[in-house]
Design an enzyme around this catalytic site. Structure first.
Site, PDB file in Angstrom:
ATOM      1  N   SER A  92       1.170  -0.815  -0.229  1.00 59.41           N
ATOM      2  CA  SER A  92      -0.130   0.395   0.221  1.00 59.41           C
ATOM      3  C   SER A  92       1.041   1.357   0.174  1.00 59.41           C
ATOM      4  CB  SER A  92      -0.786  -0.191   1.196  1.00 59.41           C
ATOM      5  OG  SER A  92      -1.821   1.285   1.349  1.00 59.41           O
ATOM      6  N   TYR A 150      -2.101  -0.856  10.006  1.00 61.69           N
ATOM      7  CA  TYR A 150      -1.819  -1.898   9.112  1.00 61.69           C
ATOM      8  C   TYR A 150      -1.300  -0.977   8.147  1.00 61.69           C
ATOM      9  CZ  TYR A 150      -3.612  -1.139   4.133  1.00 61.69           C
ATOM     10  OH  TYR A 150      -3.970  -1.422   3.269  1.00 61.69           O
ATOM     11  N   LYS A 205       2.311  -3.006   6.088  1.00 58.92           N
ATOM     12  CA  LYS A 205       2.047  -3.015   4.796  1.00 58.92           C
ATOM     13  C   LYS A 205       3.430  -2.248   4.636  1.00 58.92           C
ATOM     14  CE  LYS A 205      -1.944  -4.417   3.601  1.00 58.92           C
ATOM     15  NZ  LYS A 205      -1.421  -5.087   2.191  1.00 58.92           N
TER      16      LYS A 205
END
Length: 259
Positions: A149, A164, A168
């Site tokens: 991402s 998150y 990533k």
């Protein structure tokens, strides 16, 4: 004389796309199948995966195998790989797409929630890559595509998602590490790092006041991406068209990370 576009074809290849029942995974799986690959759809949402498989079978030639798989379960991941090899006799392409996000301030997030995000987004990538690499090493070829991402490079604003972002960032560096280790076996490992994409998850936020100001306006292209806009990147990285490319993060974010 060979045709350039022949390098993008995937006939005779088997592609496994985790979390392909919906969203980005579904779009990339369709792109790989359109390019000629047989397809494996492992997903924890087995009924949705079966629905997706039927749609793809109607549109494209090629075999489709569906498995119910939790990518955080090492035994389930091994079983998924074994079923793939039994059905198609090879595993040539792995797309590690399964992922989750929990938007919660770090001080309020429980350790169990933190672990869940890391388990799916990072440990799941490692487990699936490890199992896929074993037959790829034996056949001395393969392409692994991890879905990271732009959050690996920036801190999203305003939503709090430390777990998150960290997961990533880990995926990006794991990609480089595996690329270095497995290059001698002709296994390429790259990742796609999308920006804001219109998926089932992000659609839930479209009525939030901050979406236009914080997501759309800072994006030079002034919109979110569509899942289908990742098809070309997936086929490129899976195919011989990218034969000298490994350890790379391909950012597809409408320009969000330019500034």
């Amino acid at each position: 004389m060979s045709n350039l576009f022949d390098d993008f074809r995937l006939e005779g290849k088997t592609a496994l796309v985790t979390g392909a029942a919906r969203g980005l995974g579904k779009a990339m799986a369709e792109g790989l199948m359109e390019a000629g690959a047989d397809l494996v759809i492992p997903d924890i949402e087995i009924e949705k995966a079966r629905e997706t498989a039927e749609i793809l079978r109607e549109r494209w030639e090629g075999g489709v195998l569906v498995t119910k798989t939790d990518v955080t379960d090492k035994n389930a991941v091994k079983e998924m790989t074994d079923k793939t090899l039994k059905e198609f006799n090879s595993l040539d392409i792995l797309v590690n797409n399964a992922g989750i996000v929990i938007n919660k301030p770090a001080e309020e997030m429980s350790f169990e929630e933190w672990k869940r995000v890391i388990d799916v987004n990072l440990n799941g990538v490692y487990l699936c890559s490890r199992e896929a690499a074993r037959p790829m090493i034996e056949q001395e070829s393969g392409s692994i595509i991890n879905i990271a991402s732009m959050s690996a490079k920036i801190v999203n604003n305003p939503q709090p998602q430390a777990s998150y972002n960290a997961s990533k960032a880990g995926v990006e560096h794991l990609t480089r590490s595996l690329a270095a280790e497995w290059a001698e076996y002709n296994i390429r490992v790259n990742c796609i790092s999308p920006g804001y994409m219109r998926t089932e998850i992000t659609k839930k936020f479209e009525d939030k006041d901050y979406v236009q100001d914080k997501w759309i306006e800072p994006t030079p292209m002034k919109r979110m991406g569509e899942p289908e806009e990742l098809k070309g990147a997936a086929v490129y990285l899976a195919s011989e068209a990218s034969s000298f490319m490994t350890g790379h993060s391909l950012v597809i974010d409408g320009g969000y990370t330019i500034y």
